[in-house]
Scaffold this motif. Structure first.
Motif, mmCIF file in Angstrom:
data_model
loop_
_atom_site.group_PDB
_atom_site.id
_atom_site.type_symbol
_atom_site.label_atom_id
_atom_site.label_comp_id
_atom_site.label_asym_id
_atom_site.label_seq_id
_atom_site.Cartn_x
_atom_site.Cartn_y
_atom_site.Cartn_z
ATOM 1 N N ASN A 1 -29.402 -3.882 17.405
ATOM 2 C CA ASN A 1 -30.637 -3.477 16.721
ATOM 3 C C ASN A 1 -31.837 -3.578 17.659
ATOM 4 O O ASN A 1 -32.703 -2.712 17.667
ATOM 5 N N LYS B 1 -31.602 -0.609 19.741
ATOM 6 C CA LYS B 1 -31.822 0.652 18.999
ATOM 7 C C LYS B 1 -33.286 0.848 18.598
ATOM 8 O O LYS B 1 -33.852 1.919 18.808
ATOM 9 N N ASP C 1 -36.650 -9.290 20.819
ATOM 10 C CA ASP C 1 -36.682 -7.984 21.503
ATOM 11 C C ASP C 1 -38.121 -7.536 21.731
ATOM 12 O O ASP C 1 -39.066 -8.162 21.251
ATOM 13 N N GLY D 1 -40.897 -3.485 16.299
ATOM 14 C CA GLY D 1 -41.407 -4.491 15.365
ATOM 15 C C GLY D 1 -41.148 -4.117 13.908
ATOM 16 O O GLY D 1 -40.710 -3.006 13.595
ATOM 17 N N ILE D 2 -41.423 -5.075 13.018
ATOM 18 C CA ILE D 2 -41.163 -4.888 11.582
ATOM 19 C C ILE D 2 -42.394 -5.351 10.812
ATOM 20 O O ILE D 2 -42.942 -6.421 11.094
ATOM 21 N N ILE E 1 -35.024 -6.405 4.425
ATOM 22 C CA ILE E 1 -34.139 -5.846 5.455
ATOM 23 C C ILE E 1 -32.761 -6.497 5.474
ATOM 24 O O ILE E 1 -31.827 -5.930 6.022
ATOM 25 N N ARG F 1 -32.973 0.218 4.519
ATOM 26 C CA ARG F 1 -33.358 0.755 5.828
ATOM 27 C C ARG F 1 -34.847 1.090 5.790
ATOM 28 O O ARG F 1 -35.334 1.595 4.783
ATOM 29 N N HIS G 1 -35.981 3.085 7.985
ATOM 30 C CA HIS G 1 -36.027 4.407 8.618
ATOM 31 C C HIS G 1 -34.966 5.281 7.976
ATOM 32 O O HIS G 1 -33.796 4.909 7.975
ATOM 33 N N GLY H 1 -28.536 4.737 11.089
ATOM 34 C CA GLY H 1 -27.891 3.461 10.777
ATOM 35 C C GLY H 1 -27.307 3.459 9.390
ATOM 36 O O GLY H 1 -27.514 4.395 8.606
ATOM 37 N N GLY I 1 -27.569 0.570 7.363
ATOM 38 C CA GLY I 1 -28.297 -0.384 6.515
ATOM 39 C C GLY I 1 -27.445 -1.594 6.148
ATOM 40 O O GLY I 1 -27.809 -2.393 5.292
ATOM 41 N N LEU I 2 -26.291 -1.741 6.819
ATOM 42 C CA LEU I 2 -25.427 -2.894 6.507
ATOM 43 C C LEU I 2 -25.441 -3.951 7.616
ATOM 44 O O LEU I 2 -24.873 -5.023 7.453
ATOM 45 N N GLY I 3 -26.075 -3.628 8.749
ATOM 46 C CA GLY I 3 -26.026 -4.531 9.901
ATOM 47 C C GLY I 3 -26.596 -5.909 9.602
ATOM 48 O O GLY I 3 -25.927 -6.928 9.812
ATOM 49 N N LEU I 4 -27.818 -5.962 9.088
ATOM 50 C CA LEU I 4 -28.446 -7.275 8.843
ATOM 51 C C LEU I 4 -27.841 -7.967 7.622
ATOM 52 O O LEU I 4 -27.779 -9.196 7.575
ATOM 53 N N ALA I 5 -27.394 -7.162 6.637
ATOM 54 C CA ALA I 5 -26.728 -7.772 5.461
ATOM 55 C C ALA I 5 -25.465 -8.480 5.938
ATOM 56 O O ALA I 5 -25.130 -9.574 5.462
HETATM 57 P P1 ADP Z 1 -29.439 -0.233 10.207
HETATM 58 O O1 ADP Z 1 -29.871 -0.605 11.595
HETATM 59 O O2 ADP Z 1 -28.053 0.256 10.140
HETATM 60 O O3 ADP Z 1 -30.417 0.636 9.498
HETATM 61 P P2 ADP Z 1 -29.755 -3.030 9.531
HETATM 62 O O4 ADP Z 1 -29.311 -3.736 8.300
HETATM 63 O O5 ADP Z 1 -29.221 -3.501 10.831
HETATM 64 O O6 ADP Z 1 -29.416 -1.522 9.280
HETATM 65 O O7 ADP Z 1 -31.339 -3.109 9.585
HETATM 66 C C1 ADP Z 1 -32.099 -2.816 8.414
HETATM 67 C C2 ADP Z 1 -33.437 -2.251 8.806
HETATM 68 O O8 ADP Z 1 -34.229 -3.266 9.441
HETATM 69 C C3 ADP Z 1 -33.342 -1.121 9.813
HETATM 70 O O9 ADP Z 1 -33.187 0.122 9.158
HETATM 71 C C4 ADP Z 1 -34.661 -1.240 10.565
HETATM 72 O O10 ADP Z 1 -35.647 -0.532 9.866
HETATM 73 C C5 ADP Z 1 -35.005 -2.711 10.497
HETATM 74 N N1 ADP Z 1 -34.650 -3.431 11.744
HETATM 75 C C6 ADP Z 1 -33.548 -4.162 11.976
HETATM 76 N N2 ADP Z 1 -33.568 -4.727 13.186
HETATM 77 C C7 ADP Z 1 -34.733 -4.354 13.759
HETATM 78 C C8 ADP Z 1 -35.365 -4.632 15.024
HETATM 79 N N3 ADP Z 1 -34.782 -5.424 15.951
HETATM 80 N N4 ADP Z 1 -36.581 -4.078 15.243
HETATM 81 C C9 ADP Z 1 -37.182 -3.304 14.324
HETATM 82 N N5 ADP Z 1 -36.641 -3.004 13.116
HETATM 83 C C10 ADP Z 1 -35.440 -3.521 12.825
#
Ligand code: ADP
Length: 362
Positions: free
Chosen positions: A257, A260, A286, A290-291, A299, A305, A307, A315, A317-321
């Motif tokens: 992430n 990306k 990183d 930013g968020i 998130i 997501r 984005h 993406g 939307g399951l990465g952080l979950a």
């Molecule tokens: P995905 O990357 O597949 O959309 P994630 O669950 O990993 O899903 O992340 C959820 C959302 O959080 C992302 O869509 C993005 O908007 C935001 N996000 C996650 N990691 C970062 C990061 N390092 N910097 C900025 N935004 C992030």
């Protein structure tokens, strides 16, 4: 705990108060005479449990249970029955009562047992209800996210079919690319889903050197790092108690992430420090986009997501979950700090490795 007593008989209320006092339950009691008053009391205060007389003036006992259940869905409700009322106990349970207790059998011990069971039962019901709601949302989003690339693929296949009939194949190659893209998106979502499901499975804790876990993770990310010109710097990382493949997945999701969500050459820094005598706090920092702090909690929810797909950042939307699930099965917490445009730092805690001799961590 807060207990509500609903009974029009002063003598019965006194009996209940005494039994509660002797029961060992540390309870504050509030008394009302009618269901209307009870509902009013519930509006101003949260009660863990109500003990409700079945024969109460102004409202049929069962209707009273229904009204209380509707007004305070997570409160345990115990119906106190008089002689001959036992037959209605089953009906009361159907209306949402957690249990019933014959007034003649009220003692400190029976009340302690019944109140404790009622509260536990309601907590369990609440949890099951929440899980059901989460599962429904999850299934709905998943179906939508899987159907969307499928629709695109079907649409372009139909266009190619139509053009084939006309003998016009000028754009066919471009349409095939879009079908492949759709299939890749579906594949990525299925992989992400598999990882999310696997993250919640019980596992055996083992002492693990995080230095080695990060090595495996960086090997998996080699191509992505090269493509994006990313650098990842990790200070000496400690040993923890955990599951190697899951922790590699956690680091991989966070680092990927960081790479990306960046519009410049990504620079990731990983570090760890002791948070308490029992656990370490790790950070993955990183220099990306930013968020917005408003979304710090959201998130971590499945499919959330910031984005939309088809835009700059793709993406599932399951990465952080998945990260959250992995950290939580290790008994830790995960959170982030960030400002839009100023990079993001994710933090997570993991338990310290149990005492071990040198070289035992794998
Ligand atoms: P995905 O990357 O597949 O959309 P994630 O669950 O990993 O899903 O992340 C959820 C959302 O959080 C992302 O869509 C993005 O908007 C935001 N996000 C996650 N990691 C970062 C990061 N390092 N910097 C900025 N935004 C992030």
């Amino acid at each position: 705990m807060n207990i509500l007593i609903v009974d029009d008989d002063e003598g019965d209320r006194r009996l209940l108060r005494r039994a509660i006092k002797q029961s060992g339950l540390e309870a504050e009691c509030t008394e009302t005479v009618t269901i209307e008053d009870a509902l009013q009391a519930c509006a101003g205060q949260t009660f863990d449990c109500a003990i409700v007389d079945y024969r109460i003036p102004g409202m049929d006992g069962l209707a009273g249970i229904s009204a209380l259940k509707e007004g305070c869905p997570h409160m345990g409700i115990i119906m106190a029955t008089g002689q001959g009322d036992e037959m209605v106990a089953a009906d009361a349970m159907k209306r949402g009562a957690s249990d019933y207790i014959p007034k003649a059998l009220i003692t400190a011990a029976s009340l302690n047992r019944t109140v404790t069971n009622a509260i536990e039962k309601e907590a369990l019901r609440k949890k099951v209800g929440q899980q059901h709601a989460e599962l429904t949302t999850f299934a709905r989003t998943l179906v939508h996210d899987l159907k969307s690339p499928l629709g695109t693929m079907r649409g372009f296949a139909q266009i190619i079919q139509r053009d084939l009939k006309k003998g016009d194949l000028e754009d066919a190659s471009e349409y095939c690319d879009l079908i492949v893209q759709g299939a890749n998106r579906m594949g990525a979502l299925i992989d992400a889903l598999y990882q999310y499901a696997a993250a919640g499975k019980p596992f055996e804790f083992k002492p693990l050197a995080m230095d080695r876990v990060i090595e495996d993770t960086l090997n998996n990310l080699e191509t992505l790092m090269k493509d994006r010109g990313a650098t990842v710097a990790a200070s000496a990382l400690p040993a923890v108690n955990g599951h190697g493949p899951l922790l590699a997945q956690l680091l991989q999701n966070l680092i990927a992430n960081g790479i990306k969500y960046s519009r410049v050459a990504p620079q990731i820094q990983i570090a760890a420090s002791l948070r308490s005598s029992n656990d370490w706090v790790f950070s993955v920092k990183d220099n990306g986009i930013g968020i917005d702090p408003r979304f710090f909690d959201e998130i971590f929810e499945p499919f959330k997501r910031l984005h939309g797909n088809g835009g700059e950042f793709e993406g599932s939307g399951l990465g952080l979950a998945t990260c959250k699930k992995i950290v939580e099965v290790h008994g830790g917490e995960i959170w982030c700090e960030s400002q839009e445009g100023e990079g993001t730092t994710f933090f997570f805690t993991l338990p310290k490795a149990r005492e071990m001799s040198a070289g035992q961590a794998s």
